[in-house]
Write a protein that holds these residues in place. Structure first.
Motif, mmCIF file in Angstrom:
data_model
loop_
_atom_site.group_PDB
_atom_site.id
_atom_site.type_symbol
_atom_site.label_atom_id
_atom_site.label_comp_id
_atom_site.label_asym_id
_atom_site.label_seq_id
_atom_site.Cartn_x
_atom_site.Cartn_y
_atom_site.Cartn_z
ATOM 1 N N ARG A 53 7.857 -18.549 0.998
ATOM 2 C CA ARG A 53 8.650 -18.210 2.078
ATOM 3 C C ARG A 53 9.601 -16.901 1.687
ATOM 4 N NH1 ARG A 53 13.247 -17.160 3.912
ATOM 5 N NH2 ARG A 53 14.559 -18.009 2.085
ATOM 6 N N ILE A 54 10.037 -16.731 0.489
ATOM 7 C CA ILE A 54 10.944 -15.435 -0.117
ATOM 8 C C ILE A 54 9.789 -14.384 -0.163
ATOM 9 C CG2 ILE A 54 12.221 -14.454 -1.839
ATOM 10 C CD1 ILE A 54 13.244 -17.576 -2.137
ATOM 11 N N PHE A 55 8.706 -14.750 -0.746
ATOM 12 C CA PHE A 55 8.026 -13.637 -1.232
ATOM 13 C C PHE A 55 7.081 -13.013 -0.171
ATOM 14 C CE2 PHE A 55 9.034 -15.353 -5.482
ATOM 15 C CZ PHE A 55 10.229 -14.523 -5.876
ATOM 16 N N SER A 56 6.941 -13.856 0.738
ATOM 17 C CA SER A 56 6.127 -13.512 1.851
ATOM 18 C C SER A 56 6.697 -12.450 2.801
ATOM 19 C CB SER A 56 5.847 -14.865 2.773
ATOM 20 O OG SER A 56 4.754 -15.492 2.275
ATOM 21 N N LEU A 57 8.118 -12.130 2.574
ATOM 22 C CA LEU A 57 8.880 -11.213 3.162
ATOM 23 C C LEU A 57 8.488 -9.828 2.570
ATOM 24 C CD1 LEU A 57 12.363 -12.842 3.174
ATOM 25 C CD2 LEU A 57 10.850 -12.586 4.980
ATOM 26 N N LEU A 58 7.559 -9.981 1.362
ATOM 27 C CA LEU A 58 7.389 -8.608 0.768
ATOM 28 C C LEU A 58 5.778 -8.138 1.408
ATOM 29 C CD1 LEU A 58 8.626 -9.405 -2.798
ATOM 30 C CD2 LEU A 58 9.725 -7.856 -1.205
ATOM 31 N N PRO A 59 5.734 -6.739 0.979
ATOM 32 C CA PRO A 59 4.237 -6.322 1.081
ATOM 33 C C PRO A 59 3.401 -7.096 0.161
ATOM 34 C CG PRO A 59 5.722 -4.438 0.872
ATOM 35 C CD PRO A 59 6.575 -5.791 0.543
ATOM 36 N N GLU A 60 2.142 -7.563 0.519
ATOM 37 C CA GLU A 60 1.028 -8.433 -0.353
ATOM 38 C C GLU A 60 1.167 -7.909 -1.783
ATOM 39 O OE1 GLU A 60 -0.950 -11.516 -0.340
ATOM 40 O OE2 GLU A 60 -0.059 -10.898 1.184
ATOM 41 N N ASP A 61 1.076 -6.668 -2.200
ATOM 42 C CA ASP A 61 1.109 -6.300 -3.533
ATOM 43 C C ASP A 61 2.297 -7.038 -4.090
ATOM 44 O OD1 ASP A 61 2.641 -4.368 -2.322
ATOM 45 O OD2 ASP A 61 1.891 -2.797 -3.828
ATOM 46 N N GLN A 62 3.349 -6.687 -3.833
ATOM 47 C CA GLN A 62 4.725 -7.174 -4.357
ATOM 48 C C GLN A 62 4.896 -8.647 -4.415
ATOM 49 O OE1 GLN A 62 7.608 -5.118 -2.279
ATOM 50 N NE2 GLN A 62 7.469 -2.844 -3.584
ATOM 51 N N LYS A 63 4.450 -9.193 -3.198
ATOM 52 C CA LYS A 63 4.365 -10.874 -3.063
ATOM 53 C C LYS A 63 3.614 -11.306 -4.143
ATOM 54 C CE LYS A 63 2.577 -14.544 -0.665
ATOM 55 N NZ LYS A 63 1.754 -14.889 0.798
ATOM 56 N N LYS A 64 2.296 -10.734 -4.359
ATOM 57 C CA LYS A 64 1.795 -11.248 -5.406
ATOM 58 C C LYS A 64 2.135 -11.313 -7.091
ATOM 59 C CE LYS A 64 -2.976 -10.728 -3.143
ATOM 60 N NZ LYS A 64 -4.307 -10.167 -3.035
ATOM 61 N N GLU A 65 2.856 -9.993 -7.082
ATOM 62 C CA GLU A 65 3.733 -9.557 -8.379
ATOM 63 C C GLU A 65 4.585 -10.833 -8.614
ATOM 64 O OE1 GLU A 65 5.722 -6.230 -10.785
ATOM 65 O OE2 GLU A 65 5.531 -6.048 -8.521
ATOM 66 N N MET A 66 5.362 -10.997 -7.666
ATOM 67 C CA MET A 66 6.512 -11.905 -7.794
ATOM 68 C C MET A 66 6.190 -13.223 -8.113
ATOM 69 S SD MET A 66 9.399 -9.936 -7.688
ATOM 70 C CE MET A 66 8.425 -8.574 -8.388
ATOM 71 N N ILE A 67 5.101 -13.505 -7.359
ATOM 72 C CA ILE A 67 4.656 -15.184 -7.471
ATOM 73 C C ILE A 67 3.948 -15.228 -8.864
ATOM 74 C CG2 ILE A 67 2.651 -16.537 -6.607
ATOM 75 C CD1 ILE A 67 3.603 -15.933 -3.928
ATOM 76 N N SER A 68 3.097 -13.950 -9.277
ATOM 77 C CA SER A 68 2.520 -14.132 -10.463
ATOM 78 C C SER A 68 3.675 -14.201 -11.590
ATOM 79 C CB SER A 68 1.920 -13.011 -10.968
ATOM 80 O OG SER A 68 1.213 -12.866 -12.245
ATOM 81 N N LEU A 69 4.727 -13.735 -11.601
ATOM 82 C CA LEU A 69 5.982 -13.565 -12.541
ATOM 83 C C LEU A 69 6.678 -14.967 -12.637
ATOM 84 C CD1 LEU A 69 7.461 -10.045 -12.107
ATOM 85 C CD2 LEU A 69 6.600 -11.105 -14.332
ATOM 86 N N PHE A 70 6.743 -15.482 -11.311
ATOM 87 C CA PHE A 70 7.308 -16.876 -11.176
ATOM 88 C C PHE A 70 6.311 -17.985 -11.935
ATOM 89 C CE2 PHE A 70 7.993 -20.898 -9.027
ATOM 90 C CZ PHE A 70 9.299 -21.226 -9.399
ATOM 91 N N ASP A 71 5.048 -17.845 -11.459
ATOM 92 C CA ASP A 71 4.123 -18.663 -12.057
ATOM 93 C C ASP A 71 4.110 -18.724 -13.693
ATOM 94 O OD1 ASP A 71 3.707 -19.637 -9.554
ATOM 95 O OD2 ASP A 71 1.804 -18.753 -9.156
ATOM 96 N N GLU A 72 4.138 -17.531 -14.082
ATOM 97 C CA GLU A 72 3.944 -17.419 -15.408
ATOM 98 C C GLU A 72 5.258 -17.868 -16.204
ATOM 99 O OE1 GLU A 72 4.331 -13.666 -18.947
ATOM 100 O OE2 GLU A 72 3.420 -13.322 -16.845
ATOM 101 N N PHE A 73 6.598 -17.854 -15.686
ATOM 102 C CA PHE A 73 7.592 -18.519 -16.108
ATOM 103 C C PHE A 73 7.224 -20.066 -16.260
ATOM 104 C CE2 PHE A 73 11.436 -20.915 -15.658
ATOM 105 C CZ PHE A 73 12.372 -20.306 -16.320
ATOM 106 N N GLU A 74 6.882 -20.428 -15.057
ATOM 107 C CA GLU A 74 6.560 -22.057 -14.999
ATOM 108 C C GLU A 74 5.399 -22.593 -15.882
ATOM 109 O OE1 GLU A 74 8.336 -24.508 -12.998
ATOM 110 O OE2 GLU A 74 9.803 -22.650 -12.680
#
Length: 153
Positions: free
Chosen positions: A59-80
């Motif tokens: 929900r949060i990262f879908s507010l961003l342009p697609e490339d930024q969304k992917k980057e943020m999700i990637s960082l979150f997933d890497e943390f997890e």
């Protein structure tokens, strides 16, 4: 937590990209805020934590342009996923921060929830994967709280 990451960076077990670690900390906290932070020692809340956080990050990262969304999700997933030096170090801070808060309030949350030293150690054992030094400090804090009666053995 991001500031802690920067200040304590010399204690990371491995060389880390500190900017990446700080972003991981910030992104992780934003998702937790949206999903509702799960108390570390709440077995029922932990059962639904991943699903709530997955929905929040989408929900949060879908507010961003697609490339930024992917980057943020990637960082979150890497943390997890807890595999990279950055994720391990970020997790060590994520474990240390609530420990410091419990220590500062004389074990208030631990006492309120009947948390044992073994339960705290169970959560904190992975701290050493990111920072042996921070685990040493963690171990000292836990032992002090056992002596004070804030944690039962």
């Amino acid at each position: 937590m991001a500031i802690m990451a920067y200040i304590l960076r010399e204690f990371a077990n491995e060389e880390v990209d500190i900017t990446k670690v700080m972003l991981m900390c910030l992104i992780h906290d934003i998702v937790e805020i949206d999903a509702g932070d799960t108390y570390a020692y709440d077995p029922e809340g932990l059962k639904t934590q991943k699903a709530r956080e997955d929905a929040a990050k989408e929900r949060i990262f879908s507010l961003l342009p697609e490339d930024q969304k992917k980057e943020m999700i990637s960082l979150f997933d890497e943390f997890e996923e807890y595999q990279t030096p950055e994720a391990k170090y970020a997790h060590s801070l994520d474990n240390l921060q609530p420990l410091l808060l419990n220590n500062s309030n004389d074990g208030g949350d631990w006492k309120e929830h009947g948390v044992t030293a073994e339960t705290v150690y169970g959560r904190q054992r992975k701290t050493r994967l990111g920072s042996e030094k921070l685990f040493e400090i963690t171990d000292q804090i836990i032992k002090e709280n056992i002596k004070k009666g804030n944690l039962s053995e």
